[in-house]
Design an enzyme around this catalytic site. Sequence first.
Site, PDB file in Angstrom:
ATOM      1  N   ASP A 102       0.841  -1.202   0.000  1.00  0.00           N
ATOM      2  CA  ASP A 102       0.000   0.000   0.000  1.00  0.00           C
ATOM      3  C   ASP A 102       0.877   1.254   0.000  1.00  0.00           C
ATOM      4  OD1 ASP A 102      -2.146  -1.705   0.229  1.00  0.00           O
ATOM      5  OD2 ASP A 102      -2.283  -1.489   2.418  1.00  0.00           O
TER       6      ASP A 102
HETATM    7  N1  URA Z   1      -1.155  -5.869   4.093  1.00  0.00           N
HETATM    8  C1  URA Z   1      -1.675  -4.629   4.051  1.00  0.00           C
HETATM    9  O1  URA Z   1      -2.734  -4.373   4.611  1.00  0.00           O
HETATM   10  N2  URA Z   1      -1.020  -3.682   3.359  1.00  0.00           N
HETATM   11  C2  URA Z   1       0.156  -3.905   2.718  1.00  0.00           C
HETATM   12  O2  URA Z   1       0.725  -2.995   2.127  1.00  0.00           O
HETATM   13  C3  URA Z   1       0.681  -5.202   2.786  1.00  0.00           C
HETATM   14  C4  URA Z   1       0.010  -6.165   3.480  1.00  0.00           C
END
Ligand code: URA
Length: 239
Positions: A102
Amino acid sequence: MRLDRFICECCKTTRSETKKTIKQGRVKVNGLVMHDGSFKVDPMSDVIAMDGQELSYEAFSYYVFHKPHGCVCANQDNLHKTVFSYVPMNARGDLFTVGRLDKDTEGLLLITNDGVFSHNLLSPKKHVAKTYFAIWDHPATEEDVIAFKEGLDIGDEKPTKSAKLSYDECDPTHVTITISEGRFHQVKRMTQAVGKEVCYLKRLSMGKFTLDDTLAPGEYRSFTEREMNYVTEYKGGHF
Ligand code: URA
């Protein structure tokens, strides 16, 4: 690709050094001296030599990147910095990230142009472990550890596979989570399923690849020899 780009990439020379080398008539394409750096070559089929030595073009590139907060895992984005604002795209323009993090997640991100390697790391059938450090808005409890182990309903068709949650005894808002799947926003959604929110998230490892202290956020490096051996293992399916 252009001959001068090919030489720069292969020999790790600067553009001006490469230009000089080509001008000096030291470069041959399929046995003929080539003075034009803009000449288009096919690295897979043309024989390109410098000073009589055939140059071999590395088929695949592999990088470890320490993704900083705020950059997105996309090739292009008009609003935000992307991974490729930090890691220069190769001449063939075929690099991609092995999975995604993310925008607000930091940490280990592998970058390659090797589709088989990437597929084998991401395939749900391979259960490659991914470990994250997170800071939660509320302390983790033993009940959370059990819930993560048993699998959680995060609104998907199936509950999550067993995941390992551990927490810092001194500050139980500091947690370490290992999952073996790669669902969308998985860590955040699992955290929400036990009534908490993720305030900070960083990926520490993916399979045998770990984020080392030498890379600051925004920095990248090529795989080490040991990591190249892991590539062979993952591509051979022995893991
Ligand atoms: N899980 C998440 O919620 N976000 C990420 O970036 C990676 C794993």
